[in-house]
Motif scaffolding. Structure first.
Motif, PDB file in Angstrom:
ATOM      1  N   ASP A  93      65.907 -65.382  -6.815  1.00 57.80           N
ATOM      2  CA  ASP A  93      65.889 -64.120  -7.544  1.00 57.80           C
ATOM      3  C   ASP A  93      65.849 -64.426  -9.040  1.00 57.80           C
ATOM      4  O   ASP A  93      66.808 -64.967  -9.602  1.00 57.80           O
ATOM      5  N   ILE A  94      64.744 -64.090  -9.680  1.00 57.31           N
ATOM      6  CA  ILE A  94      64.571 -64.337 -11.108  1.00 57.31           C
ATOM      7  C   ILE A  94      65.199 -63.175 -11.871  1.00 57.31           C
ATOM      8  O   ILE A  94      64.777 -62.025 -11.723  1.00 57.31           O
ATOM      9  N   VAL A  95      66.213 -63.486 -12.666  1.00 58.17           N
ATOM     10  CA  VAL A  95      66.982 -62.446 -13.360  1.00 58.17           C
ATOM     11  C   VAL A  95      66.774 -62.573 -14.860  1.00 58.17           C
ATOM     12  O   VAL A  95      67.002 -63.642 -15.446  1.00 58.17           O
ATOM     13  N   GLY A  96      66.343 -61.485 -15.483  1.00 56.97           N
ATOM     14  CA  GLY A  96      66.118 -61.489 -16.919  1.00 56.97           C
ATOM     15  C   GLY A  96      65.563 -60.153 -17.359  1.00 56.97           C
ATOM     16  O   GLY A  96      65.529 -59.188 -16.586  1.00 56.97           O
ATOM     17  N   ASP A  97      65.101 -60.088 -18.584  1.00 57.67           N
ATOM     18  CA  ASP A  97      64.542 -58.849 -19.123  1.00 57.67           C
ATOM     19  C   ASP A  97      63.033 -58.963 -19.245  1.00 57.67           C
ATOM     20  O   ASP A  97      62.491 -60.046 -19.486  1.00 57.67           O
ATOM     21  N   ASN A  98      62.366 -57.837 -19.056  1.00 58.96           N
ATOM     22  CA  ASN A  98      60.906 -57.766 -19.248  1.00 58.96           C
ATOM     23  C   ASN A  98      60.174 -58.838 -18.442  1.00 58.96           C
ATOM     24  O   ASN A  98      59.475 -59.693 -18.995  1.00 58.96           O
ATOM     25  N   HIS A 117      60.186 -77.545   7.293  1.00 60.70           N
ATOM     26  CA  HIS A 117      59.731 -76.621   6.248  1.00 60.70           C
ATOM     27  C   HIS A 117      60.816 -75.610   5.898  1.00 60.70           C
ATOM     28  O   HIS A 117      61.465 -75.040   6.774  1.00 60.70           O
ATOM     29  N   VAL A 118      61.024 -75.411   4.603  1.00 59.03           N
ATOM     30  CA  VAL A 118      61.945 -74.393   4.105  1.00 59.03           C
ATOM     31  C   VAL A 118      61.119 -73.318   3.408  1.00 59.03           C
ATOM     32  O   VAL A 118      60.360 -73.616   2.488  1.00 59.03           O
ATOM     33  N   ARG A 119      61.245 -72.085   3.860  1.00 57.12           N
ATOM     34  CA  ARG A 119      60.464 -70.995   3.267  1.00 57.12           C
ATOM     35  C   ARG A 119      61.238 -70.396   2.102  1.00 57.12           C
ATOM     36  O   ARG A 119      62.363 -69.932   2.261  1.00 57.12           O
ATOM     37  N   ILE A 120      60.617 -70.445   0.923  1.00 58.96           N
ATOM     38  CA  ILE A 120      61.228 -69.931  -0.302  1.00 58.96           C
ATOM     39  C   ILE A 120      60.498 -68.662  -0.727  1.00 58.96           C
ATOM     40  O   ILE A 120      59.265 -68.642  -0.813  1.00 58.96           O
ATOM     41  N   VAL A 121      61.256 -67.605  -0.975  1.00 60.52           N
ATOM     42  CA  VAL A 121      60.689 -66.326  -1.412  1.00 60.52           C
ATOM     43  C   VAL A 121      61.146 -66.048  -2.835  1.00 60.52           C
ATOM     44  O   VAL A 121      62.340 -66.172  -3.152  1.00 60.52           O
ATOM     45  N   LEU A 122      60.208 -65.672  -3.693  1.00 59.27           N
ATOM     46  CA  LEU A 122      60.529 -65.333  -5.079  1.00 59.27           C
ATOM     47  C   LEU A 122      60.595 -63.817  -5.248  1.00 59.27           C
ATOM     48  O   LEU A 122      59.772 -63.084  -4.665  1.00 59.27           O
ATOM     49  N   LEU A 159      53.242 -71.939  -5.190  1.00 61.42           N
ATOM     50  CA  LEU A 159      53.404 -73.244  -5.830  1.00 61.42           C
ATOM     51  C   LEU A 159      54.803 -73.809  -5.604  1.00 61.42           C
ATOM     52  O   LEU A 159      54.968 -75.006  -5.349  1.00 61.42           O
ATOM     53  N   VAL A 160      55.822 -72.947  -5.691  1.00 62.82           N
ATOM     54  CA  VAL A 160      57.201 -73.390  -5.476  1.00 62.82           C
ATOM     55  C   VAL A 160      57.367 -73.937  -4.057  1.00 62.82           C
ATOM     56  O   VAL A 160      58.040 -74.950  -3.845  1.00 62.82           O
ATOM     57  N   ASN A 161      56.760 -73.295  -3.074  1.00 59.15           N
ATOM     58  CA  ASN A 161      56.854 -73.761  -1.696  1.00 59.15           C
ATOM     59  C   ASN A 161      56.144 -75.096  -1.502  1.00 59.15           C
ATOM     60  O   ASN A 161      56.620 -75.955  -0.750  1.00 59.15           O
ATOM     61  N   ILE A 162      55.023 -75.296  -2.184  1.00 56.22           N
ATOM     62  CA  ILE A 162      54.313 -76.582  -2.089  1.00 56.22           C
ATOM     63  C   ILE A 162      55.168 -77.702  -2.676  1.00 56.22           C
ATOM     64  O   ILE A 162      55.353 -78.758  -2.059  1.00 56.22           O
ATOM     65  N   VAL A 163      55.714 -77.463  -3.865  1.00 57.33           N
ATOM     66  CA  VAL A 163      56.543 -78.477  -4.527  1.00 57.33           C
ATOM     67  C   VAL A 163      57.812 -78.743  -3.721  1.00 57.33           C
ATOM     68  O   VAL A 163      58.210 -79.891  -3.512  1.00 57.33           O
ATOM     69  N   GLY A 164      58.456 -77.691  -3.267  1.00 57.56           N
ATOM     70  CA  GLY A 164      59.705 -77.850  -2.548  1.00 57.56           C
ATOM     71  C   GLY A 164      59.570 -78.565  -1.222  1.00 57.56           C
ATOM     72  O   GLY A 164      60.454 -79.327  -0.819  1.00 57.56           O
TER      73      GLY A 164
END
Length: 207
Positions: A93-98, A128-133, A116-121
């Protein structure tokens, strides 16, 4: 997997030597002692050094987070990444403004970063670990919007008895539409076209 065999007078020295070669901290490796050090006969003859095998343990979640952090920094985005372990996926979970730039048009930038994050990870992981952004709760908001769209389209199809073709969507978004309408007994859904222009058709169910 990165693996190094190192020798030194003591086990700790051998491990330190291997860590320097791998360029990773001790917390990220597994250590196996292959040979204990020995002073030999009378402490003079046949001295044997310690030998260890140090293996880098690839953590897909940590690797994915490090990569995403670096990307956000290069994009000049001031945000933090909260990691949540869920039933089938790991949520970043990306937390920030704008964060509109991170999300992109209809989530396209967010989807690209997630890919890309899933390929790198997962590049060095057998399991396989499934990462959701996600950012600014976009995933749940988009899911709700798609389900509302599916409901409206289904009603239109039932009223007109004509097929309705939706705009091209990603596989994940098409899945939301299919899943939402699959239990209805008055319409059917199917996908047509080739990626990245594949789309859903909602059609009246034959009596």
């Amino acid at each position: 997997m990165k693996k190094v065999v190192a020798t030194a007078k003591t086990i700790d020295d051998a491990v330190e030597k291997a860590l320097q070669e791998l360029a990773v901290p001790r917390s990220k490796v597994s250590i196996r002692v292959l040979e204990e050090p020995s002073k030999g006969l009378f402490g003079l003859i046949g001295t044997r050094e310690a030998k260890v095998e140090v293996e880098y343990r690839h953590d897909p979640v940590e690797a994915g987070k490090e990569f995403l952090t670096e990307v956000l920094q290069k994009m000049n985005v001031n945000a933090r990444i909260d990691v949540h372990q869920q039933t089938e996926v790991v949520l970043f979970d990306i937390v920030g403004d704008n964060l509109g730039m991170i999300i992109g048009r209809r989530g396209q930038t967010l989807d690209a970063l997630q890919y890309l994050v899933n390929i790198v990870g997962n590049r060095q992981k057998e399991q396989h670990v499934r990462i959701v952004l996600d950012a600014e709760n976009y995933r749940s908001r988009r899911k709700e919007a798609l389900e509302n769209l599916a409901e409206r389209i289904a009603r239109k199809v039932v009223q007109t008895r004509r097929n309705v073709r939706l705009e091209p969507m990603s596989a994940a978004e098409r899945k939301v539409i299919h899943s939402f309408l699959q239990n209805r007994n008055d319409v059917v859904t199917f996908s047509e076209g080739a990626e990245p222009h594949r789309y859903i058709v909602v059609a009246p169910k034959e009596a």
